[in-house]
Design an enzyme around this catalytic site. Structure first.
Site, PDB file in Angstrom:
ATOM      1  N   ASP A   1      -6.053 -42.725  -5.027  1.00  0.00           N
ATOM      2  CA  ASP A   1      -5.545 -41.388  -5.342  1.00  0.00           C
ATOM      3  C   ASP A   1      -4.220 -41.121  -4.631  1.00  0.00           C
ATOM      4  O   ASP A   1      -3.285 -40.553  -5.208  1.00  0.00           O
ATOM      5  CB  ASP A   1      -6.566 -40.321  -4.930  1.00  0.00           C
ATOM      6  CG  ASP A   1      -7.779 -40.279  -5.845  1.00  0.00           C
ATOM      7  OD1 ASP A   1      -7.738 -40.918  -6.913  1.00  0.00           O
ATOM      8  OD2 ASP A   1      -8.753 -39.593  -5.493  1.00  0.00           O
TER       9      ASP A   1
ATOM     10  N   ASP B   1       2.993 -47.377 -15.745  1.00  0.00           N
ATOM     11  CA  ASP B   1       1.771 -47.340 -14.931  1.00  0.00           C
ATOM     12  C   ASP B   1       1.892 -48.293 -13.750  1.00  0.00           C
ATOM     13  O   ASP B   1       2.730 -49.187 -13.721  1.00  0.00           O
ATOM     14  CB  ASP B   1       0.508 -47.579 -15.750  1.00  0.00           C
ATOM     15  CG  ASP B   1       0.385 -48.976 -16.312  1.00  0.00           C
ATOM     16  OD1 ASP B   1      -0.476 -49.179 -17.175  1.00  0.00           O
ATOM     17  OD2 ASP B   1       1.136 -49.896 -15.890  1.00  0.00           O
TER      18      ASP B   1
ATOM     19  N   GLU C   1      -3.942 -44.519 -14.365  1.00  0.00           N
ATOM     20  CA  GLU C   1      -2.683 -44.792 -13.678  1.00  0.00           C
ATOM     21  C   GLU C   1      -1.489 -44.775 -14.634  1.00  0.00           C
ATOM     22  O   GLU C   1      -0.397 -45.204 -14.264  1.00  0.00           O
ATOM     23  CB  GLU C   1      -2.751 -46.137 -12.961  1.00  0.00           C
ATOM     24  CG  GLU C   1      -2.794 -47.358 -13.862  1.00  0.00           C
ATOM     25  CD  GLU C   1      -4.205 -47.744 -14.301  1.00  0.00           C
ATOM     26  OE1 GLU C   1      -4.415 -48.932 -14.608  1.00  0.00           O
ATOM     27  OE2 GLU C   1      -5.089 -46.864 -14.342  1.00  0.00           O
TER      28      GLU C   1
ATOM     29  N   ASN D   1      -7.834 -49.827  -5.868  1.00  0.00           N
ATOM     30  CA  ASN D   1      -9.102 -49.118  -5.730  1.00  0.00           C
ATOM     31  C   ASN D   1     -10.190 -50.012  -5.150  1.00  0.00           C
ATOM     32  O   ASN D   1     -10.948 -49.605  -4.266  1.00  0.00           O
ATOM     33  CB  ASN D   1      -9.550 -48.568  -7.089  1.00  0.00           C
ATOM     34  CG  ASN D   1      -8.910 -47.232  -7.426  1.00  0.00           C
ATOM     35  OD1 ASN D   1      -8.580 -46.456  -6.535  1.00  0.00           O
ATOM     36  ND2 ASN D   1      -8.733 -46.963  -8.703  1.00  0.00           N
TER      37      ASN D   1
END
Length: 255
Positions: A150, A133, A176, A141
């Site tokens: 994204d 991840d 993620e 974010n």
């Protein structure tokens, strides 16, 4: 004439063509012929034919024996279901693919994991699993917004897809976190692949400022199937423990 039009030609264009050339997969003709001889009839058999230009046509084929002009003959009918098959394929992709990244979704990844574990155990073959991840994804974010987050996920996925082999499967397991399923792969080869992906992600972010978020790194945990009796959940747990260790050791690493 309708059958010729379906094949992308004219009635004259059909004359003299070998029957096998109408089938996308010639073995299908032999299978259907054998089935017809055994049962004496075909009812709505799904088969892929092809037009004269080679493009596929999905059809439902039915065939019955008849007498035509005093002679025994066979009457075949075709129903074009190409559009329906396209819709079925689109629905299948929706059901098995993560909409954001285009890789397998969690359900499809877990299904394939079970299939590959069973195959590996049956034939005594190696299999490895990588969990990975993005590091500090929440900060991406929070600082740059969800659109940038994204895009970071898409960039990360593209880096993974560019490094894996054709037989490997990349899946988004949630948020993620991603998995890479590696059939026919021992631990050493899996670790080397993980390290190449790690370096690729770091280089993309550092060199190009992908997704507008600057430096982007990822952590990786690798586990290998332990042999007969090993289960998917146990393999996942070991890979997850290795991923947690990579995070605890400072991230941007492989364990």
């Amino acid at each position: 004439a309708p059958a010729a039009a379906l094949g992308g030609t004219t009635p004259d264009g059909l004359v003299g063509r070998a029957a096998q050339t109408h089938y996308r997969f010639p073995a299908d003709r032999e299978r259907l012929q054998a089935q017809y001889r055994a049962a004496g009839v075909l009812r709505d058999e799904e088969v892929c034919l092809q037009r004269v230009d080679g493009s596929p046509i999905w059809t439902l084929l039915s065939m019955v024996p008849i007498v035509y002009d005093g002679e025994a003959a066979d009457l075949g009918t075709l129903i074009d279901i190409t559009e329906r098959k396209s819709m079925e394929e689109a629905l299948r992709r929706l059901a098995t693919t993560d909409a954001l990244t285009g890789v397998a979704n969690r359900g499809e990844f877990m299904r394939r994991l079970g299939v590959e574990i069973e195959r590996a155990q049956r034939y005594g073959r190696p299999l490895s699993l990588m969990l990975t991840d993005l590091d500090h994804f929440k900060q991406i974010n929070d600082r740059f917004g969800h659109a940038a987050g994204d895009e970071a996920l898409r960039v990360f996925t593209a880096a993974c897809m560019g490094m894996v082999r054709q037989q490997d499967l990349v899946g988004r397991l949630g948020g993620e976190e991603f998995g890479i399923l590696m059939p026919e792969t021992e631990t050493g080869a899996a670790l080397r692949l993980a390290e190449r992906v790690r370096a690729k992600v770091e280089a993309l972010a550092a060199d190009r400022g992908e997704a507008g978020v600057g430096r982007m790194t990822a952590s990786f945990g690798v586990a290998t199937l332990a042999g007969e009796g090993d289960a998917a959940q146990a393999l996942l747990a070991r890979a997850d423990a290795a991923l947690y260790q990579a995070k605890r050791d400072g991230r941007n690493s492989v364990r």
